[in-house]
Structures are given as C-alpha cells and as structure tokens.
Write a protein that holds these residues in place. Structure first.
Motif, short mmCIF file in Angstrom:
data_model
loop_
_atom_site.label_atom_id
_atom_site.label_comp_id
_atom_site.label_asym_id
_atom_site.label_seq_id
_atom_site.Cartn_x
_atom_site.Cartn_y
_atom_site.Cartn_z
N MET A 158 -2.80 3.97 -4.88
CA MET A 158 -4.41 3.50 -4.15
C MET A 158 -5.00 4.28 -4.53
N HIS B 267 2.79 11.04 -3.72
CA HIS B 267 2.35 10.47 -5.20
C HIS B 267 2.85 11.63 -6.38
N GLY C 166 7.18 4.37 -5.16
CA GLY C 166 8.55 5.55 -4.53
C GLY C 166 9.19 4.99 -3.22
N ASP D 150 7.89 2.75 0.23
CA ASP D 150 8.00 1.52 -0.11
C ASP D 150 9.50 0.71 -0.79
N ILE E 105 8.38 11.35 -0.15
CA ILE E 105 8.30 13.08 0.61
C ILE E 105 7.60 13.33 1.84
N LYS F 291 5.13 11.39 4.12
CA LYS F 291 3.39 11.62 3.86
C LYS F 291 3.49 9.98 3.19
P1 AMP Z 1 0.12 3.61 -2.62
O1 AMP Z 1 -1.14 4.66 -2.73
O2 AMP Z 1 0.44 4.12 -0.79
O3 AMP Z 1 -0.27 2.25 -3.06
O4 AMP Z 1 1.87 4.60 -3.28
C1 AMP Z 1 1.49 5.22 -4.43
C2 AMP Z 1 3.00 4.83 -5.19
O5 AMP Z 1 2.92 6.32 -4.22
C3 AMP Z 1 3.97 4.36 -4.58
O6 AMP Z 1 5.19 4.06 -5.13
C4 AMP Z 1 4.36 4.63 -3.15
O7 AMP Z 1 5.68 3.91 -2.98
C5 AMP Z 1 4.44 6.04 -3.76
N1 AMP Z 1 4.32 7.56 -2.13
C6 AMP Z 1 3.58 6.76 -1.23
N2 AMP Z 1 4.18 7.64 0.15
C7 AMP Z 1 4.78 8.05 -1.04
C8 AMP Z 1 6.39 9.42 0.02
N3 AMP Z 1 6.00 9.89 1.05
N4 AMP Z 1 7.08 9.68 -1.34
C9 AMP Z 1 7.48 9.30 -2.34
N5 AMP Z 1 6.27 8.43 -2.82
C10 AMP Z 1 5.59 8.39 -2.41
#
Ligand code: AMP
Length: 285
Positions: A33, A40, A150, A153, A179, A187
């Motif tokens: 997102m 990411h 990730g 989630d 991470i 994060k």
């Molecule tokens: P989001 O933009 O929050 O929807 O996340 C996009 C992708 O990044 C999803 O697959 C999340 O699980 C992954 N993600 C978000 N935060 C982290 C993190 N701290 N470590 C690893 N992956 C992450």
C-alpha cells in the motif's frame, strides 16, 4: 537509479506481463500500500532473488478498510517510493487508481472462510474479504509466478496461501520475516502516525511477545496464563489500548487453550491513531 516504469491500467499491465512471459522470464510480485520502509524493501530483495522481473504494486485498497478506519489518512509518498523501488531492485510499479480497480458496477468478491474467523478477521469485519479480493485482482493483472508477503501480517499471509491453493491460482506464495526497529518494534507504514511518546511505548509489543516466548520455553502451556502476562505488561503503558492478544494454531488459526506444536501469538494494539499488529511463532518442542 534504474528507471522504474509505472503502469496504471489493467490493460497495459496485461500487455507488459504477457511480453515478459513470452520472453520466458519469471515475474515476482510484491503487493504493497506504498509509503515503503525496510520491511517492504526486504520483500523486493527476496523477489529479486527468485524472479527475473520484479513488479511492486502500490494500491491503498479501499475495500479492506472499515468505515471508521484510516483510509483517508493513510500516508502516501509516491515519488519517494518510486526512487526506493528503483534503488532496491524493482523493475515496474503497478499503481492503478480506485476507479481502475473498482469501476462503477463492480460486484465480485473473494472470501476465505475459517482462517479469517479470529485475530484481525474478528476485529476488522470485511477486512480480509477486501484483501483477498484485491490480491486476486493483482494476481490477475500482473500474472506473477511468485508473490512475496510479510510475516508481519501473518494471518494475511496464511489467508492468501489458502486462497491460492483453494482457487488453484498458479502463483507461488512466499512469506518473508518481519523486519524490526532496533528496539524490536515491527516496521510499519502506520508507525508514521506515532507521537514520540507513543513510539517509545510501542516497543512493549515486542517485549510482550518475547516474554511469551520465554514463558513457553520455560514450560508454560496454558494460553490464558501466557496471554495474561502479555496483557499485564502492555497495560502498564498508559497510551496502549489493546484490541486483541490471541494464541492460535499456525495450521488453522483457531485459538488454543493448551499449547502444543507451533503456536502463533498475535496482537493488535492501538496507540493514538495507529493500530499496530505484531506476532511471533513459538514451539513447544
Ligand atoms: P502494507 O504496505 O502494509 O500492506 O504491506 C505490504 C507487504 O509488506 C505485506 O506483505 C506486509 O506483510 C509486508 N510488510 C509490512 N511490514 C513488514 C515488516 N516490518 N517486515 C516484513 N514485511 C512487512
């Protein structure tokens, strides 16, 4: 910096994906997102290692936000994301707008049962229906061989894996480790909302997960005791409002009273405007 092409329409994405596939190359997709951070970027790195062309999607998906949630306030910085994606090995950005994804008359949704009953599925009704719908649409548009999600989630990753399997989607779903900041806070784009005081208190989430891990390592098997200890630690922080703390079986994401095998300890805690989630997998053996 490599020049990263931005694609905004499904038809253009199909054309480019078909061309990559016709060239015999593998497509890796990292759905996001936006407002990218090191979490990411680690997924982009993983995609880079297992595919020839890395597509990063940026789409703040309205169907996965509830009416009282932070859709309108969700942080955005497209130019910064574009630079980071180029620097960290992405080849293409797929960034459709909401009209392109959900045009007038849109009526189709994907629902995964069972795995969505607890954790965020219980506290955010309709959330996973939005997630599985948008991920299906991203898979259909980008035609990836592999998609990276990730562990942060964890429920989302499990739900998408199940969906890909149940619907015979020809995509390998990989899950990459969480991470963290140096104090253990996972994060997250939503950490941006935290005030300095909230940010300081938010490290308690990781501390609570570590405490649970120690209890289990010391032989504690009762879920209510472990969850009670976590709750007690978090409630000492005045700015923390617990949404849920749950212990579920990693296989079916159903609650466990007595721990055995592999357990997912997961929590969601609100700090001001930010609803933060985190989790840890622990083993009894
Ligand atoms: P989001 O933009 O929050 O929807 O996340 C996009 C992708 O990044 C999803 O697959 C999340 O699980 C992954 N993600 C978000 N935060 C982290 C993190 N701290 N470590 C690893 N992956 C992450």
């Amino acid at each position: 910096m490599a020049d990263v092409k931005v694609i905004q329409t499904v038809s253009e994405m199909h054309r480019v994906a078909d061309q990559i596939r016709a060239d015999g190359l593998q497509i890796g997709l990292v759905p996001t997102m936006g407002f990218l951070h090191e979490g990411h970027l680690s997924l982009i790195g993983r995609a880079r290692r297992c595919a020839d062309r890395v597509v990063v999607s940026i789409f703040v998906n309205p169907t996965q936000f509830g009416p009282q949630e932070d859709l309108e306030a969700y942080p955005l910085d497209f130019e910064r994301d574009r630079m980071l994606i180029g620097d960290f090995g992405g080849d293409l950005i797929y960034a459709p707008d909401a009209e392109e994804m959900y045009p007038e008359g849109y009526a189709s949704y994907v629902d995964v049962e069972g795995l969505t009953r607890h954790l965020c599925g219980a506290s955010r009704p309709g959330h996973f229906r939005g997630v599985t719908t948008v991920v299906t649409k991203l898979f259909a548009a980008v035609k990836p061989h592999v998609a990276i999600f990730g562990q942060k989630d964890a429920q989302q990753a499990a739900v998408i894996r199940r969906m890909a399997q149940d619907l015979n989607l020809d995509v390998e779903v990989l899950v990459s480790p969480t991470i963290r900041e140096v104090d253990g806070l996972a994060k997250s784009s939503r950490n941006f909302y935290l005030s300095p005081e909230e940010r300081q208190e938010a490290s308690v989430l990781y501390q609570a997960l570590q405490k649970a891990k120690c209890l289990v390592a010391d032989g504690e098997r009762r879920a209510d005791v472990v969850i009670g200890e976590m709750r007690e630690l978090i409630e000492r922080r005045p700015l923390a409002q617990i949404d849920y703390i749950e212990a579920v079986d990693t296989a079916d994401l159903q609650p466990m009273e007595e721990f055995s095998g592999e357990i997912l300890l997961a929590l969601a805690v609100q700090f001001g405007k930010a609803r933060l989630i985190d989790n840890l997998v622990v083993h009894t053996a």
